[in-house]
Structures are given as C-alpha cells and as structure tokens.
Motif scaffolding. Structure first.
Motif, PDB file in Angstrom:
ATOM      1  N   ASN A  30       1.049  -1.432   0.333  1.00 23.97           N
ATOM      2  CA  ASN A  30      -0.375  -0.121   0.011  1.00 23.97           C
ATOM      3  C   ASN A  30       0.824   1.503  -0.318  1.00 23.97           C
ATOM      4  OD1 ASN A  30      -1.994  -1.758  -0.265  1.00 23.97           O
ATOM      5  ND2 ASN A  30      -2.221  -0.941   2.457  1.00 23.97           N
ATOM      6  N   ALA A  31       1.983   1.139   0.269  1.00 26.34           N
ATOM      7  CA  ALA A  31       2.948   2.315   0.751  1.00 26.34           C
ATOM      8  C   ALA A  31       3.658   2.409  -0.755  1.00 26.34           C
ATOM      9  CB  ALA A  31       3.822   2.164   1.903  1.00 26.34           C
ATOM     10  N   ILE A  32       3.472   1.625  -1.314  1.00 27.30           N
ATOM     11  CA  ILE A  32       5.033   1.237  -2.781  1.00 27.30           C
ATOM     12  C   ILE A  32       3.691   2.277  -3.392  1.00 27.30           C
ATOM     13  CG2 ILE A  32       5.444   0.276  -4.768  1.00 27.30           C
ATOM     14  CD1 ILE A  32       6.999  -1.396  -2.002  1.00 27.30           C
ATOM     15  N   GLN A  33       2.368   1.549  -3.442  1.00 29.76           N
ATOM     16  CA  GLN A  33       1.492   1.928  -4.049  1.00 29.76           C
ATOM     17  C   GLN A  33       0.836   3.705  -4.055  1.00 29.76           C
ATOM     18  OE1 GLN A  33      -2.176  -1.104  -3.582  1.00 29.76           O
ATOM     19  NE2 GLN A  33      -1.414  -1.858  -4.935  1.00 29.76           N
ATOM     20  N   ASP A  34       0.924   4.362  -3.018  1.00 26.53           N
ATOM     21  CA  ASP A  34       0.524   5.349  -2.467  1.00 26.53           C
ATOM     22  C   ASP A  34       1.891   6.513  -3.361  1.00 26.53           C
ATOM     23  OD1 ASP A  34      -1.281   5.546  -1.464  1.00 26.53           O
ATOM     24  OD2 ASP A  34      -0.507   5.225   0.457  1.00 26.53           O
ATOM     25  N   ASP A  35       3.457   5.644  -3.427  1.00 23.89           N
ATOM     26  CA  ASP A  35       4.187   6.029  -3.804  1.00 23.89           C
ATOM     27  C   ASP A  35       4.111   6.500  -5.194  1.00 23.89           C
ATOM     28  OD1 ASP A  35       5.676   7.254  -1.412  1.00 23.89           O
ATOM     29  OD2 ASP A  35       6.952   5.245  -1.736  1.00 23.89           O
ATOM     30  N   LEU A  36       3.616   5.892  -5.647  1.00 25.70           N
ATOM     31  CA  LEU A  36       3.511   5.263  -7.428  1.00 25.70           C
ATOM     32  C   LEU A  36       2.218   6.031  -7.840  1.00 25.70           C
ATOM     33  CD1 LEU A  36       4.320   1.761  -7.506  1.00 25.70           C
ATOM     34  CD2 LEU A  36       5.836   3.304  -9.064  1.00 25.70           C
ATOM     35  N   GLU A  37       0.728   6.110  -7.436  1.00 27.03           N
ATOM     36  CA  GLU A  37       0.614   7.736  -7.713  1.00 27.03           C
ATOM     37  C   GLU A  37       1.206   8.811  -7.070  1.00 27.03           C
ATOM     38  OE1 GLU A  37      -3.664   6.665  -5.529  1.00 27.03           O
ATOM     39  OE2 GLU A  37      -2.842   4.929  -5.957  1.00 27.03           O
ATOM     40  N   TRP A  38       1.561   9.180  -6.913  1.00 27.73           N
ATOM     41  CA  TRP A  38       2.338  10.651  -6.218  1.00 27.73           C
ATOM     42  C   TRP A  38       3.427  10.753  -7.321  1.00 27.73           C
ATOM     43  CZ3 TRP A  38       8.247  11.977  -5.209  1.00 27.73           C
ATOM     44  CH2 TRP A  38       7.732  12.999  -4.536  1.00 27.73           C
ATOM     45  N   LEU A  39       4.223   9.624  -7.531  1.00 26.32           N
ATOM     46  CA  LEU A  39       4.686   9.787  -8.956  1.00 26.32           C
ATOM     47  C   LEU A  39       3.820  10.131  -9.978  1.00 26.32           C
ATOM     48  CD1 LEU A  39       8.255   7.197  -7.864  1.00 26.32           C
ATOM     49  CD2 LEU A  39       7.390   9.772  -8.040  1.00 26.32           C
ATOM     50  N   LYS A  40       2.778   9.739 -10.540  1.00 30.81           N
ATOM     51  CA  LYS A  40       2.005   9.958 -11.890  1.00 30.81           C
ATOM     52  C   LYS A  40       1.925  10.929 -11.454  1.00 30.81           C
ATOM     53  CE  LYS A  40       0.507   5.051 -11.823  1.00 30.81           C
ATOM     54  NZ  LYS A  40      -0.321   3.491 -12.147  1.00 30.81           N
TER      55      LYS A  40
END
Length: 111
Positions: A30-40
């Motif tokens: 979940n933390a990695i997904q949050d980071d990926l969404e932020w990067l997008k």
C-alpha cells in the motif's frame, strides 16, 4: 496431548505467523502504491531520484525546494483523504512532534 493435536497446534501457530507476515507485506505494498500514485501525479519534466530523499540530498537542495516537495506529497495525501498518512510523513521528514505535524498539515489543508 496426542501427536495429532500437537501437529494441529503447530499448524495453527504457523498459519498465524504467516497471516501476520501477509498483513505486513500488504502494508508495504500500500505504501509503494501511494508513492507510485504520487509519482504519476508529478508534473512531467521534473527529475526524481528517490521517493524519499536522503539526508545527503536534503543538504544539496535549498530549504524551499525541500518544503515544496514535502508540501506536494502532503497535498497529494490530503486529496486522497489520507490525513493521518500526511501527518506521519511530516513527522518523519521534519523530525517533529505529533502536534506540530498536525498543525503543519492543517495549515497546508487550509491554504
């Protein structure tokens, strides 16, 4: 206790340990997904070396650039409705207490 009961208890303990590990891994995902969404969501053309800059990176950047990156992450988390995650992020990045981090996030939320 019979051998079958001991095996059943051992299997139950093993299952519980595996369940704890699964929840831990899910939290990390979940933390990695949050980071990926932020990067997008970042504007194109901006170079990003890491999700969370190290202390060496912080010394190279001016304080205003560090704050804007942190503010951007906080705004993204607030837009997702993750105020608690935003407060945790501010606490970790700034090394401040809970009250100060909460006030910081609420000030950004109002602006």
């Amino acid at each position: 206790m019979e051998a079958i009961e001991m095996i059943a208890v051992g299997a139950l303990i093993l299952a519980l340990l595996l369940l704890v590990k699964v929840f831990s891994l899910q939290s990390r995902i979940n933390a990695i997904q949050d980071d990926l969404e932020w990067l997008k969501g970042r504007a194109e053309g901006q170079a990003i070396n890491r999700l969370k800059p190290s202390t060496a990176d912080r010394s190279d950047k001016p304080a205003s650039a560090q704050m804007s990156l942190l503010d951007e992450r906080v705004h993204h988390l607030l837009a997702q409705g993750d105020k608690i995650k935003a407060i945790k992020l501010v606490r970790v990045e700034q090394g401040i207490g809970l009250k100060e981090a909460k006030d910081y996030v609420e000030n950004l939320e109002r602006s």
